[in-house]
Design an enzyme around this catalytic site. Sequence first.
Site, PDB file in Angstrom:
ATOM      1  N   LYS D  44       0.843  -1.199   0.000  1.00  0.00           N
ATOM      2  CA  LYS D  44       0.000   0.000   0.000  1.00  0.00           C
ATOM      3  C   LYS D  44       0.879   1.249   0.000  1.00  0.00           C
ATOM      4  CE  LYS D  44      -3.715   2.500   0.511  1.00  0.00           C
ATOM      5  NZ  LYS D  44      -4.509   2.702  -0.715  1.00  0.00           N
ATOM      6  N   ALA D  69     -12.060   5.226  -3.604  1.00  0.00           N
ATOM      7  CA  ALA D  69     -11.449   6.509  -3.254  1.00  0.00           C
ATOM      8  C   ALA D  69     -10.986   6.401  -1.811  1.00  0.00           C
ATOM      9  CB  ALA D  69     -12.438   7.653  -3.427  1.00  0.00           C
ATOM     10  N   GLY D  71      -8.114   7.235  -0.731  1.00  0.00           N
ATOM     11  CA  GLY D  71      -7.428   8.487  -0.379  1.00  0.00           C
ATOM     12  C   GLY D  71      -6.117   8.249   0.332  1.00  0.00           C
ATOM     13  N   CYS D 129      -2.444   8.612  -8.426  1.00  0.00           N
ATOM     14  CA  CYS D 129      -3.603   8.350  -7.578  1.00  0.00           C
ATOM     15  C   CYS D 129      -4.645   9.438  -7.822  1.00  0.00           C
ATOM     16  CB  CYS D 129      -3.226   8.317  -6.105  1.00  0.00           C
ATOM     17  SG  CYS D 129      -4.683   8.018  -5.089  1.00  0.00           S
ATOM     18  N   LYS D 164       4.579   4.689 -11.701  1.00  0.00           N
ATOM     19  CA  LYS D 164       3.231   4.182 -11.974  1.00  0.00           C
ATOM     20  C   LYS D 164       2.422   5.244 -12.705  1.00  0.00           C
ATOM     21  CE  LYS D 164      -0.475   1.503  -9.993  1.00  0.00           C
ATOM     22  NZ  LYS D 164      -0.849   0.667  -8.854  1.00  0.00           N
ATOM     23  N   ASN D 191      -2.685   2.711 -13.476  1.00  0.00           N
ATOM     24  CA  ASN D 191      -3.485   3.002 -12.298  1.00  0.00           C
ATOM     25  C   ASN D 191      -4.950   3.110 -12.737  1.00  0.00           C
ATOM     26  OD1 ASN D 191      -4.268   3.836  -9.654  1.00  0.00           O
ATOM     27  ND2 ASN D 191      -2.228   4.706  -9.364  1.00  0.00           N
ATOM     28  N   THR D 192      -5.819   3.513 -11.855  1.00  0.00           N
ATOM     29  CA  THR D 192      -7.260   3.527 -12.150  1.00  0.00           C
ATOM     30  C   THR D 192      -7.673   4.724 -13.007  1.00  0.00           C
ATOM     31  OG1 THR D 192      -7.594   4.676 -10.068  1.00  0.00           O
ATOM     32  CG2 THR D 192      -7.834   2.295 -10.046  1.00  0.00           C
ATOM     33  N   GLY D 243      -7.393  -5.145 -14.380  1.00  0.00           N
ATOM     34  CA  GLY D 243      -8.445  -6.094 -14.692  1.00  0.00           C
ATOM     35  C   GLY D 243      -8.023  -7.530 -14.854  1.00  0.00           C
TER      36      GLY D 243
HETATM   37  C1  LIG Z   1      -8.966  -0.366  -3.262  1.00  0.00           C
HETATM   38  C2  LIG Z   1      -7.799   0.000  -4.114  1.00  0.00           C
HETATM   39  C3  LIG Z   1      -6.725   0.701  -3.562  1.00  0.00           C
HETATM   40  C4  LIG Z   1      -5.640   1.073  -4.359  1.00  0.00           C
HETATM   41  N1  LIG Z   1      -4.587   1.717  -3.791  1.00  0.00           N
HETATM   42  C5  LIG Z   1      -3.491   2.017  -4.546  1.00  0.00           C
HETATM   43  C6  LIG Z   1      -2.333   2.606  -3.969  1.00  0.00           C
HETATM   44  O1  LIG Z   1      -2.275   2.851  -2.767  1.00  0.00           O
HETATM   45  N2  LIG Z   1      -1.282   2.908  -4.787  1.00  0.00           N
HETATM   46  C7  LIG Z   1      -1.311   2.623  -6.125  1.00  0.00           C
HETATM   47  O2  LIG Z   1      -0.337   2.911  -6.819  1.00  0.00           O
HETATM   48  N3  LIG Z   1      -2.366   2.045  -6.697  1.00  0.00           N
HETATM   49  C8  LIG Z   1      -3.465   1.729  -5.933  1.00  0.00           C
HETATM   50  N4  LIG Z   1      -4.542   1.115  -6.526  1.00  0.00           N
HETATM   51  C9  LIG Z   1      -4.496   0.803  -7.967  1.00  0.00           C
HETATM   52  C10 LIG Z   1      -4.066  -0.659  -8.207  1.00  0.00           C
HETATM   53  O3  LIG Z   1      -2.767  -0.899  -7.710  1.00  0.00           O
HETATM   54  C11 LIG Z   1      -4.123  -0.997  -9.712  1.00  0.00           C
HETATM   55  O4  LIG Z   1      -3.231  -0.158 -10.408  1.00  0.00           O
HETATM   56  C12 LIG Z   1      -5.498  -0.829 -10.310  1.00  0.00           C
HETATM   57  O5  LIG Z   1      -6.494  -1.207  -9.376  1.00  0.00           O
HETATM   58  C13 LIG Z   1      -5.706  -1.618 -11.600  1.00  0.00           C
HETATM   59  O6  LIG Z   1      -5.583  -2.997 -11.376  1.00  0.00           O
HETATM   60  P1  LIG Z   1      -6.849  -3.981 -11.143  1.00  0.00           P
HETATM   61  O7  LIG Z   1      -7.832  -3.677 -12.216  1.00  0.00           O
HETATM   62  O8  LIG Z   1      -6.292  -5.357 -11.175  1.00  0.00           O
HETATM   63  O9  LIG Z   1      -7.405  -3.627  -9.791  1.00  0.00           O
HETATM   64  C14 LIG Z   1      -5.642   0.742  -5.740  1.00  0.00           C
HETATM   65  C15 LIG Z   1      -6.716   0.047  -6.286  1.00  0.00           C
HETATM   66  C16 LIG Z   1      -7.793  -0.334  -5.498  1.00  0.00           C
HETATM   67  C17 LIG Z   1      -8.932  -1.088  -6.134  1.00  0.00           C
END
Ligand SMILES: Cc1cc2nc3c(=O)[nH]c(=O)nc-3n(C[C@H](O)[C@H](O)[C@H](O)COP(=O)(O)O)c2cc1C
Lengths: 253, 253, 308, 308
Positions: D44, D69, D71, D129, D164, D191-192, D243
Amino acid sequence: MKQEPLTVVRNQLIALDTYEMVLKGEEIPSLVQVGQFIHIEIGEGEEFMLRRPISIAEVNDEEKTMTIIYKVTGKGTHWLSQLEQEGQLNVLGPLGNGFNIEHHNHDHILIVGGGVGVPPLYHLAKKLSQHNHVTAVLGFQTKEAVFYETQFQQFANTKITTDDGSYGYKGQVTKVIEKLNQPFTTYYACGPSGMLKAVQNQMSHLNGYLSLEERMGCGIGACFACVCEHTNDKGYVKICQDGPVLKASEVIL
Amino acid sequence: MKQEPLTVVRNQLIALDTYEMVLKGEEIPSLVQVGQFIHIEIGEGEEFMLRRPISIAEVNDEEKTMTIIYKVTGKGTHWLSQLEQEGQLNVLGPLGNGFNIEHHNHDHILIVGGGVGVPPLYHLAKKLSQHNHVTAVLGFQTKEAVFYETQFQQFANTKITTDDGSYGYKGQVTKVIEKLNQPFTTYYACGPSGMLKAVQNQMSHLNGYLSLEERMGCGIGACFACVCEHTNDKGYVKICQDGPVLKASEVIL
Amino acid sequence: MNLNVSLGEVELKNPVMPASGCFGFGKEFSPFYNLNELGAIAIKAATGKARYGNPTPRVAEASSGMLNAIGLQNPGVDGIIKDELPYLQNYDTPIIANVAGSTLEEYVQVTSKLTDEPAIKAIELNISCPNVKEGGVQFGTDPQLAYEVTKAVKSVSTKPVFVKLSPNVTDVVAIADAVYKAGADGLSMINTLTGMRIDLNKKKPIIANGTGGLSGPAIKPIAIKMIHEVRQQIDLPIIGMGGITSTEDILEFLLAGADAIAVGTANFKDPFICKRLIDELPETLRQYGFGSLQEVREQGCHNQSILL
Amino acid sequence: MNLNVSLGEVELKNPVMPASGCFGFGKEFSPFYNLNELGAIAIKAATGKARYGNPTPRVAEASSGMLNAIGLQNPGVDGIIKDELPYLQNYDTPIIANVAGSTLEEYVQVTSKLTDEPAIKAIELNISCPNVKEGGVQFGTDPQLAYEVTKAVKSVSTKPVFVKLSPNVTDVVAIADAVYKAGADGLSMINTLTGMRIDLNKKKPIIANGTGGLSGPAIKPIAIKMIHEVRQQIDLPIIGMGGITSTEDILEFLLAGADAIAVGTANFKDPFICKRLIDELPETLRQYGFGSLQEVREQGCHNQSILL
Ligand SMILES: Cc1cc2nc3c(=O)[nH]c(=O)nc-3n(C[C@H](O)[C@H](O)[C@H](O)COP(=O)(O)O)c2cc1C
Ligand SMILES: Cc1cc2nc3c(=O)[nH]c(=O)nc-3n(C[C@H](O)[C@H](O)[C@H](O)COP(=O)(O)OP(=O)(O)OC[C@H]3O[C@@H](n4cnc5c(N)ncnc54)[C@H](O)[C@@H]3O)c2cc1C
Ligand SMILES: Cc1cc2nc3c(=O)[nH]c(=O)nc-3n(C[C@H](O)[C@H](O)[C@H](O)COP(=O)(O)OP(=O)(O)OC[C@H]3O[C@@H](n4cnc5c(N)ncnc54)[C@H](O)[C@@H]3O)c2cc1C
Ligand SMILES: Cc1cc2nc3c(=O)[nH]c(=O)nc-3n(C[C@H](O)[C@H](O)[C@H](O)COP(=O)(O)O)c2cc1C
Ligand code: FES
Ligand code: FES
């Protein structure tokens, strides 16, 4: 904490949009502590990426079954409601820390439940009633939404309220509690956050425990989705891991 | 063209990864022309946004049923293979323009099929055989993948080839056709595009029709997903609407 | 319940229309229901000359969505006027003509040909198609170019011009603001997000064009976010789209700030969907406590509690 | 089958790791399987001070995905070093420390505290983020700022720095190129995507923060496209994510150009998923005709037939 496919033994409508489901399994039911919850996978494939947290309402050790009661409020619970007997459910659980009740003996205990906050309290009332005197105040929206009244009456002096007065007392649970005027030693509450706040306020003089709800991701303490402010050093707890049951005087709602 | 829930009467494995499914319905089966296809909704909910086009292999007017034969190659056909008797399938169809065969009489006709291109040709062979002499050359990957040989034999002089020679002739259908050396008047072919191209080339002296495949969106001519180059004025046809059966001398593969 | 909606000067019977490219020129859907039921019809993009589009395969599936790279295949603006509009003239449903091009001049030329057609009630300026090598999306990702093409098209258009925005940008508000300043009469949002799937057997992209545009429920949260963001800052009617499959989705778009909505991909799964949504919308509005679309607007985008 | 992978100087047993933010600091998943099985663990995000994060609700569901979110809630870099790393030290799995901040100074400060921790084998610079009001994503959407923060972090880091990237940009290659020039040792993508859902009963966004980051299968085609695009132009190792739920997905990411992959959201649905994917990967590779990860790379990103 296990991931196990549980088999649906029964799934039936018991009140407005409210279903009672009995699940059977080798491992999870026998691990349950009163007040814990399970995290349920929804659907097949990739449409639903989040599990649904649902409280455990009762456990039957001999039958290796447990009961959940859920209200259909969205796509996931709708999907659950369509499951038939012999259907399989991927369940992660039991999760969280439940009610710690072993120290109670001859206590006079108040249980306050609202809507789908009622289920975990049933298991609690049953356990507590073995050595204590239990009063339950249960609030519902309307007459058709009331469930488990007779079941609670077996174990507790049970009062029902409805928001619209269509059954039992009319209005909020706090109004009924006010009138009870009894020497409670501890209270336990579960329900919508508005209700919990009101009860927390009203009963601030008493030792109490709240079972909290929050939207969850992992359900196991890894994602920080379900935090609640708390008087501890860190300033927060994770409801899924440190709760869902928490000391009322310590959580900041 | 209708959208109708069809009921699964049968769904069984008939060859390697290949299933035969019989579907019953009030409207669609009775509308089918030989060579048309149906567009099948997959799954529940929103995970699968595209239907799957599958050819109609046979129709039974009295029973109000039709048969499809499909190979499991991905998520959608896998889902189909899991359907049980009495299951429901949301079907749009029949779609496209099939084989126009009414003018044939005492003709000597060649049918060439490859893999899952074979199914629509079965309905065709059956119909043609009523007034014509039919020869069928059907190619499969391997022995375990062969299906409907005896069914075809009822209506056509049938030759089977396999890529690996594990059954029937070894190698491509064109090699077998070469050897046949018969006075065909027309040919009909359906199969992978490599095979169609080879047949189109080999038989360029003959009147022929190809049933084409392409990834589809709408299936009804609205989205331009499934075009194929053509000698017409516009320079293209939509396979779902103008095809899937097209004159071999007019399509540019 | 009265479902009338005004998008500036364009009056719709209801807020539901099929999205451009997912409904052809209407004819193919007429066996399913009467096209007069629709709030409007956004027809397939028109370009200056007939275009064959990209090589096939042109579509691929994705989780809760699809990729397409049709590449703006269409009969050209003259072909559309000659062969497609006469049929649509039979209906009293407003037609929204989607205009695409590789150069500013092409956008202007196509618009000037379409603008006087009586069936056409608005122009939808497609500066967001990710599937053509030149033009299209670059106009939609650079505020200056977006401004210029909008201004030029506005200068020849006698009908309101809705600019269709691309979500493939760092700052969608900047683009919306640019086209607002250029005189746009409304916004359509969102077009597809650029995506790719790879065929594991062939070891190359499934779509022959390589990339394609992602549409369907997968992109709905992105559409909602962008509409909400633009609604707070730009005072133009918005036609919202991206993954709509239900009346609940429609309500979500309206609450986010859309004035009307378009349904794209879902037409492929259920050809009846637009009519079904129109029929079901009043009941869904009532269920969530709304007596009219006006009430939705008041409690949605114009209500400060939804602002952030 | 040997699944070893080198990400520059970081050696992994296999190409599968949990994604940052979806695995906490590892401990919560240790009841499910031995964390030594993992190729790496991205922990994290760490910030300079402990952060409480955003108000709840912090997550919402979407079709084939979710919004979050959080945060950047975390115990702060000192708390992580004191309370979390000692547990992870028990494993011989490389730890990738995700570093976030509101200012360039904070990124530098956090990195310099983490960089000498023996368990940590790489820094993942989170400039993407979308869920914090200041810092974070603005560093990831402006090439100049991305350059500066990468350069500054590189100057204090003794470990390789993976940057990232945010997908919420018009031109991801421009950002990738900027961080490459600033000396980045690798890229994590994606990232998202910023999204929103609206609660129809409450008439406001489900997530208290308003917007959240969309993750899960819904964004997979966008991730594949961006990785493929960056792979063609920038010569850095890529950790791919977005995904992933199956070994077929992993193969798709590897063919697109990723060198290793991370699994995020799918851990919430199936806590065993990373281990399961690692166990199943050799069989899937064989099924599609690959004898090694090296063969995948050769037939994928480095094969001109996949280039466009
Ligand atoms: C609940 C949650 C918390 C996340 N926290 C972080 C984070 O602290 N730092 C980060 O770089 N990405 C964070 N991400 C993004 C994930 O590391 C990843 O890049 C993104 O979810 C896409 O992958 P996925 O579709 O497999 O979830 C978070 C994603 C989720 C769902
Ligand atoms: C510890 C705990 C115990 C619970 N016990 C019960 C119970 O015994 N009976 C019961 O009926 N309900 C219970 N709930 C609430 C229940 O989880 C939600 O009603 C349910 O998840 C709604 O799912 P849906 O798919 O129908 O709704 P949707 O709105 O479609 O769900 C979308 C997403 O939001 C989440 N969500 C929506 N509403 C809630 C909510 N009120 N609380 C938490 N998450 C929500 C869902 O889990 C899902 O991730 C409990 C919640 C928690 C946190
Ligand atoms: C007119 C027509 C008739 C067909 N008839 C038959 C038949 O009788 N029997 C049979 O087994 N197959 C037939 N096919 C091929 C069949 O449509 C595909 O095998 C099937 O769609 C694969 O779906 P899937 O979900 O298993 O694969 P996935 O790869 O998971 O499908 C993903 C998407 O790609 C599309 N797709 C994948 N492969 C093909 C393909 N080869 N052709 C067209 N679309 C594809 C799917 O429709 C879907 O939209 C026909 C195709 C067409 C166009
Ligand atoms: C097959 C297909 C073709 C499309 N063609 C066009 C087009 O010609 N012009 C345009 O502006 N948008 C086009 N779009 C985008 C849609 O109009 C719509 O903006 C997008 O698909 C999002 O909506 P949806 O998720 O409901 O499909 C097309 C979309 C699809 C799926
Ligand atoms: S739900 Fe993930 S920490 Fe509680
Ligand atoms: S599939 Fe849409 S035109 Fe053929």
